[in-house]
Design a protein around this motif. Sequence first.
Motif, short mmCIF file in Angstrom:
data_model
loop_
_atom_site.label_atom_id
_atom_site.label_comp_id
_atom_site.label_asym_id
_atom_site.label_seq_id
_atom_site.Cartn_x
_atom_site.Cartn_y
_atom_site.Cartn_z
N GLY A 201 14.83 105.78 31.35
CA GLY A 201 14.66 104.45 30.74
C GLY A 201 13.62 103.64 31.49
O GLY A 201 13.52 103.75 32.72
N PRO A 202 12.85 102.80 30.78
CA PRO A 202 11.75 102.05 31.40
C PRO A 202 12.14 100.68 31.94
O PRO A 202 11.31 99.98 32.50
N PHE A 203 13.40 100.29 31.76
CA PHE A 203 13.76 98.87 31.98
C PHE A 203 14.66 98.62 33.18
O PHE A 203 15.09 97.49 33.41
N PHE A 204 14.97 99.64 33.97
CA PHE A 204 15.99 99.46 35.00
C PHE A 204 15.59 98.47 36.10
O PHE A 204 16.44 97.77 36.66
N LYS A 205 14.28 98.39 36.41
CA LYS A 205 13.86 97.42 37.43
C LYS A 205 14.13 96.00 36.98
O LYS A 205 14.36 95.11 37.80
N ARG A 206 14.12 95.78 35.65
CA ARG A 206 14.35 94.42 35.12
C ARG A 206 15.82 94.02 35.18
O ARG A 206 16.14 92.84 35.18
N ILE A 207 16.71 94.99 35.20
CA ILE A 207 18.15 94.65 35.20
C ILE A 207 18.84 95.08 36.49
O ILE A 207 20.07 95.06 36.59
N GLU A 208 18.02 95.43 37.49
CA GLU A 208 18.59 95.80 38.79
C GLU A 208 19.46 94.66 39.33
O GLU A 208 19.06 93.50 39.34
N GLY A 209 20.67 95.01 39.75
CA GLY A 209 21.58 94.01 40.30
C GLY A 209 22.55 93.41 39.30
O GLY A 209 23.48 92.71 39.68
N VAL A 210 22.36 93.71 38.01
CA VAL A 210 23.30 93.21 36.99
C VAL A 210 24.61 93.97 37.09
O VAL A 210 24.63 95.20 37.08
N LYS A 211 25.71 93.22 37.21
CA LYS A 211 27.03 93.84 37.35
C LYS A 211 27.98 93.28 36.32
O LYS A 211 27.93 92.08 36.00
N PHE A 212 28.84 94.13 35.79
CA PHE A 212 29.82 93.70 34.79
C PHE A 212 30.99 94.68 34.81
O PHE A 212 30.87 95.80 35.31
N VAL A 213 32.11 94.28 34.26
CA VAL A 213 33.26 95.16 34.12
C VAL A 213 33.15 95.87 32.77
O VAL A 213 33.08 95.22 31.72
N LEU A 336 26.17 97.34 22.53
CA LEU A 336 27.20 96.68 23.34
C LEU A 336 28.47 97.53 23.43
O LEU A 336 29.18 97.50 24.43
N ALA A 337 28.72 98.30 22.37
CA ALA A 337 29.95 99.11 22.33
C ALA A 337 29.74 100.54 22.78
O ALA A 337 30.68 101.20 23.23
N ASP A 338 28.50 101.03 22.70
CA ASP A 338 28.26 102.46 22.93
C ASP A 338 26.79 102.66 23.30
O ASP A 338 25.99 103.16 22.51
N TRP A 339 26.44 102.27 24.51
CA TRP A 339 25.06 102.37 24.98
C TRP A 339 24.89 103.73 25.62
O TRP A 339 25.59 104.08 26.58
N ARG A 340 23.96 104.54 25.10
CA ARG A 340 23.77 105.91 25.58
C ARG A 340 22.51 106.04 26.44
O ARG A 340 21.47 105.48 26.13
N PHE A 341 22.64 106.82 27.51
CA PHE A 341 21.52 107.08 28.42
C PHE A 341 21.45 108.57 28.73
O PHE A 341 22.48 109.23 28.89
#
Length: 411
Positions: A201-213, A336-341
Amino acid sequence: MKTKRQVIVVGGGAAGMIAAISARRLGAEVTILEKNPRVGKKLLATGNGRCNFTNINADAACYHGANPRFAYSALSRFSVDETIEFFEGLGIAHKVEDLGKVFPMSDQASSILDVFLYELNELGINVVSEAEVKDIAKKKDMFIIGLGDGKVYRGERVIIAAGGKAMPSSGSDGGGYDLAAKLGHTIIDIFPALVQLKLEGPFFKRIEGVKFVGTAEIIHKNKSAAKDRGDILFTNYGVSGPPILQISRKAGELLNKGEAAHLKINVIDTMPKEAIRELVSERLRSGARKPVDFSFVGLINKRLIPVVLKEAGINELKRPAADISAKEQEAIADILADWRFQIRGTKGWTSAQVTAGGIDTREINQDTMESKLVKGLFFAGEIIDIDGLCGGFNLQWAWSSGFIAGQSAAL
């Protein structure tokens, strides 16, 4: 004390130290050969320095390997209760925290090491540090152990408790596997476990540090292969967090076989997909004049919003919410319900907490930890093809297998 057997323990980690103590308590003359300047180095890093030294829920179902049932005998013969009692006897008062994790009341891993060092000294166990074992050979009834500096040790029994390859800074370099292989043992392919996942994925640097349950799941051939829930953390290479570590073993196993593996993340896992679709539709409808990106403020982490929308095919983030089509709404809800990587790998040995794979359990007596190939040779801990979940399970395996190996070697 009944015997005077000469027992050599290769490795002064968790399994090696308890093996030495249990052997010595039965009267054996025990020497620990440790390659580091001191024993127990890796122990100090466990539980974020607090040492989560067991888990009250530990049983054979919490372990992996080609034959996880192999762990049953040792865990039964030196159980969690007996482990806690053992440490209480050394002076470690304990407390039980969430998910059954057991910690010393001092909240210091150094407490565990301190009482071990005291007991090793009190029992008169010979601890030789900076002793890197390079070769083990058996001649008649005696093992000849050669060190890197040319020194030689001899013993009637040998316990190899040299650890795996995880956390090489602690001295775990996989050398024990070479020793076992030289003695005729089969090594099941090893790979990092309890480790972070690297994702495409090309976007991980933009969301680095985002945390959620949320919920994380390994998907293989469109079926769930492993699943866990908790704090998920995006990183610049992919994803981390407790549930990721728990399921990473399955990802590593698949990738090690050359098979494709995907990660499914439920950013919102408190309602079914259909309810999420209705929620998305309602937010866009009730705030029709808002920019689409602003419509999701308060629902998900703000830094996730532009990435989620672009993944859903929405590039104009300031479009009015009213302009978002039903198809686009569905695409947002699906993510939001089923994000695939696509999983492109795991982090390496320096990041891993434990080693998966190791000495084939079919070649070890599960009741004694003795080699079926070489009489008088025993194994304990991470070097064996058994690895547990995160949360004190791997240390429990070290204690159980080490204690049994030590007792068996002394008899």
